[in-house]
Design a protein around this motif. Structure first.
Motif, PDB file in Angstrom:
ATOM      1  N   ASP A  35     -90.452 -85.707  31.077  1.00  0.00           N
ATOM      2  CA  ASP A  35     -91.791 -85.985  31.272  1.00  0.00           C
ATOM      3  C   ASP A  35     -92.550 -85.810  29.898  1.00  0.00           C
ATOM      4  OD1 ASP A  35     -94.042 -87.274  32.088  1.00  0.00           O
ATOM      5  OD2 ASP A  35     -94.679 -85.431  33.215  1.00  0.00           O
ATOM      6  N   TYR A  36     -92.828 -86.694  29.145  1.00  0.00           N
ATOM      7  CA  TYR A  36     -93.713 -86.652  27.801  1.00  0.00           C
ATOM      8  C   TYR A  36     -95.242 -86.725  28.022  1.00  0.00           C
ATOM      9  CZ  TYR A  36     -93.830 -86.902  22.751  1.00  0.00           C
ATOM     10  OH  TYR A  36     -94.048 -86.610  21.383  1.00  0.00           O
ATOM     11  N   ARG A  37     -95.851 -85.646  28.003  1.00  0.00           N
ATOM     12  CA  ARG A  37     -97.435 -85.812  28.172  1.00  0.00           C
ATOM     13  C   ARG A  37     -98.044 -84.972  27.433  1.00  0.00           C
ATOM     14  NH1 ARG A  37     -96.118 -81.302  30.280  1.00  0.00           N
ATOM     15  NH2 ARG A  37     -95.505 -80.295  32.233  1.00  0.00           N
ATOM     16  N   PRO A  38     -99.692 -85.212  27.329  1.00  0.00           N
ATOM     17  CA  PRO A  38    -100.248 -84.116  26.542  1.00  0.00           C
ATOM     18  C   PRO A  38    -100.394 -82.985  26.942  1.00  0.00           C
ATOM     19  CG  PRO A  38    -101.693 -86.026  27.499  1.00  0.00           C
ATOM     20  CD  PRO A  38    -100.359 -86.076  27.932  1.00  0.00           C
ATOM     21  N   VAL A  39    -100.056 -82.111  26.095  1.00  0.00           N
ATOM     22  CA  VAL A  39    -100.023 -80.331  26.330  1.00  0.00           C
ATOM     23  C   VAL A  39    -100.905 -79.628  25.390  1.00  0.00           C
ATOM     24  CG1 VAL A  39     -98.671 -78.330  26.381  1.00  0.00           C
ATOM     25  CG2 VAL A  39     -97.995 -80.534  27.631  1.00  0.00           C
ATOM     26  N   VAL A  40    -101.612 -78.622  25.555  1.00  0.00           N
ATOM     27  CA  VAL A  40    -102.303 -77.851  24.834  1.00  0.00           C
ATOM     28  C   VAL A  40    -101.404 -76.762  24.372  1.00  0.00           C
ATOM     29  CG1 VAL A  40    -104.267 -76.438  24.521  1.00  0.00           C
ATOM     30  CG2 VAL A  40    -104.627 -78.561  25.764  1.00  0.00           C
ATOM     31  N   PHE A  41    -101.414 -76.444  23.157  1.00  0.00           N
ATOM     32  CA  PHE A  41    -100.840 -75.047  22.516  1.00  0.00           C
ATOM     33  C   PHE A  41    -101.889 -74.299  22.215  1.00  0.00           C
ATOM     34  CE2 PHE A  41     -97.276 -78.136  22.683  1.00  0.00           C
ATOM     35  CZ  PHE A  41     -96.144 -77.324  22.968  1.00  0.00           C
ATOM     36  N   ARG A  42    -101.690 -72.852  22.518  1.00  0.00           N
ATOM     37  CA  ARG A  42    -102.815 -71.967  22.160  1.00  0.00           C
ATOM     38  C   ARG A  42    -102.431 -70.828  21.386  1.00  0.00           C
ATOM     39  NH1 ARG A  42    -106.506 -70.295  27.365  1.00  0.00           N
ATOM     40  NH2 ARG A  42    -104.141 -69.705  27.690  1.00  0.00           N
ATOM     41  N   ASP A  43    -102.726 -70.520  20.105  1.00  0.00           N
ATOM     42  CA  ASP A  43    -102.399 -69.340  19.552  1.00  0.00           C
ATOM     43  C   ASP A  43    -103.344 -68.261  19.722  1.00  0.00           C
ATOM     44  OD1 ASP A  43    -101.964 -67.468  17.745  1.00  0.00           O
ATOM     45  OD2 ASP A  43    -101.745 -69.021  16.063  1.00  0.00           O
ATOM     46  N   ARG A  44    -103.005 -67.238  20.601  1.00  0.00           N
ATOM     47  CA  ARG A  44    -103.883 -66.399  21.119  1.00  0.00           C
ATOM     48  C   ARG A  44    -104.243 -65.230  19.900  1.00  0.00           C
ATOM     49  NH1 ARG A  44    -105.862 -65.649  26.345  1.00  0.00           N
ATOM     50  NH2 ARG A  44    -104.622 -66.864  27.601  1.00  0.00           N
ATOM     51  N   ALA A  45    -103.270 -65.132  18.868  1.00  0.00           N
ATOM     52  CA  ALA A  45    -103.657 -64.293  17.799  1.00  0.00           C
ATOM     53  C   ALA A  45    -104.758 -64.846  16.791  1.00  0.00           C
ATOM     54  CB  ALA A  45    -102.435 -64.155  16.821  1.00  0.00           C
ATOM     55  N   ALA A  46    -104.679 -66.167  16.706  1.00  0.00           N
ATOM     56  CA  ALA A  46    -105.862 -66.823  15.815  1.00  0.00           C
ATOM     57  C   ALA A  46    -106.833 -67.450  16.602  1.00  0.00           C
ATOM     58  CB  ALA A  46    -105.173 -68.017  15.164  1.00  0.00           C
ATOM     59  N   GLY A  47    -106.873 -67.490  18.016  1.00  0.00           N
ATOM     60  CA  GLY A  47    -107.846 -67.921  18.691  1.00  0.00           C
ATOM     61  C   GLY A  47    -107.947 -69.526  18.439  1.00  0.00           C
ATOM     62  N   TYR A  48    -106.686 -70.122  18.371  1.00  0.00           N
ATOM     63  CA  TYR A  48    -106.916 -71.524  17.900  1.00  0.00           C
ATOM     64  C   TYR A  48    -106.093 -72.242  18.817  1.00  0.00           C
ATOM     65  CZ  TYR A  48    -105.262 -75.651  15.075  1.00  0.00           C
ATOM     66  OH  TYR A  48    -105.145 -76.975  14.549  1.00  0.00           O
ATOM     67  N   ALA A  49    -106.486 -73.599  19.128  1.00  0.00           N
ATOM     68  CA  ALA A  49    -105.674 -74.366  20.153  1.00  0.00           C
ATOM     69  C   ALA A  49    -105.681 -75.728  19.774  1.00  0.00           C
ATOM     70  CB  ALA A  49    -106.305 -74.280  21.352  1.00  0.00           C
ATOM     71  N   PHE A  50    -104.532 -76.446  19.954  1.00  0.00           N
ATOM     72  CA  PHE A  50    -104.437 -77.990  19.585  1.00  0.00           C
ATOM     73  C   PHE A  50    -103.824 -78.626  20.683  1.00  0.00           C
ATOM     74  CE2 PHE A  50    -101.159 -75.566  17.904  1.00  0.00           C
ATOM     75  CZ  PHE A  50     -99.690 -76.672  18.071  1.00  0.00           C
ATOM     76  N   LEU A  51    -104.173 -79.972  20.687  1.00  0.00           N
ATOM     77  CA  LEU A  51    -103.551 -80.928  21.867  1.00  0.00           C
ATOM     78  C   LEU A  51    -102.595 -81.723  21.214  1.00  0.00           C
ATOM     79  CD1 LEU A  51    -103.999 -82.098  24.704  1.00  0.00           C
ATOM     80  CD2 LEU A  51    -105.533 -83.730  23.629  1.00  0.00           C
ATOM     81  N   THR A  52    -101.457 -81.852  21.755  1.00  0.00           N
ATOM     82  CA  THR A  52    -100.295 -82.749  21.337  1.00  0.00           C
ATOM     83  C   THR A  52     -99.648 -83.220  22.527  1.00  0.00           C
ATOM     84  OG1 THR A  52     -98.641 -82.764  19.738  1.00  0.00           O
ATOM     85  CG2 THR A  52     -98.684 -80.784  20.799  1.00  0.00           C
ATOM     86  N   ARG A  53     -98.698 -84.061  22.199  1.00  0.00           N
ATOM     87  CA  ARG A  53     -97.726 -84.468  23.423  1.00  0.00           C
ATOM     88  C   ARG A  53     -96.392 -83.512  23.308  1.00  0.00           C
ATOM     89  NH1 ARG A  53     -98.590 -89.149  25.716  1.00  0.00           N
ATOM     90  NH2 ARG A  53     -96.520 -89.823  25.854  1.00  0.00           N
ATOM     91  N   SER A  54     -95.999 -83.334  24.436  1.00  0.00           N
ATOM     92  CA  SER A  54     -94.700 -82.559  24.646  1.00  0.00           C
ATOM     93  C   SER A  54     -94.072 -82.729  25.834  1.00  0.00           C
ATOM     94  CB  SER A  54     -94.889 -81.186  24.253  1.00  0.00           C
ATOM     95  OG  SER A  54     -93.839 -80.097  24.359  1.00  0.00           O
ATOM     96  N   THR A  55     -92.839 -82.033  25.886  1.00  0.00           N
ATOM     97  CA  THR A  55     -92.380 -81.896  27.220  1.00  0.00           C
ATOM     98  C   THR A  55     -92.207 -80.654  27.884  1.00  0.00           C
ATOM     99  OG1 THR A  55     -90.067 -81.741  26.188  1.00  0.00           O
ATOM    100  CG2 THR A  55     -90.522 -84.062  26.533  1.00  0.00           C
TER     101      THR A  55
END
Length: 87
Positions: free
Chosen positions: A8-28
């Motif tokens: 299933d290929y869908r939108p996912v948020v990846f969050r970098d805890r060290a930098a306090g940064y998150a981005f939305l992309t598509r992933s399985t």
């Protein structure tokens, strides 16, 4: 891979805890955790250890390797073009 078993290929948020940064992309990638994004939607979130926001290469905080010193030490040890003649 079988035809009917595609991931299933869908939108996912990846969050970098060290930098306090998150981005939305598509992933399985799958996650049990979720987060509410800026658009009001809820997406699965995956915590990562390092991203482009915290990686030393991209942030400019990378260590500089003393390659000149290493080359000179190698040439002194094993003889190079500038090591001189041992006659």
């Amino acid at each position: 891979m079988q035809q009917d078993e595609q991931p299933d290929y869908r939108p996912v948020v990846f969050r970098d805890r060290a930098a306090g940064y998150a981005f939305l992309t598509r992933s399985t990638a799958r996650s049990e955790q979720s987060i509410e994004w800026d658009d009001g939607q809820t997406y699965p979130v995956i915590d990562v250890e390092i991203s482009s926001e915290s990686h030393p290469f991209y942030t400019g905080k990378a260590r500089t390797v003393d390659t000149e010193g290493r080359i000179a030490r190698f040439e002194r040890r094993y003889g190079g073009a500038d090591a001189g003649d041992a006659t």
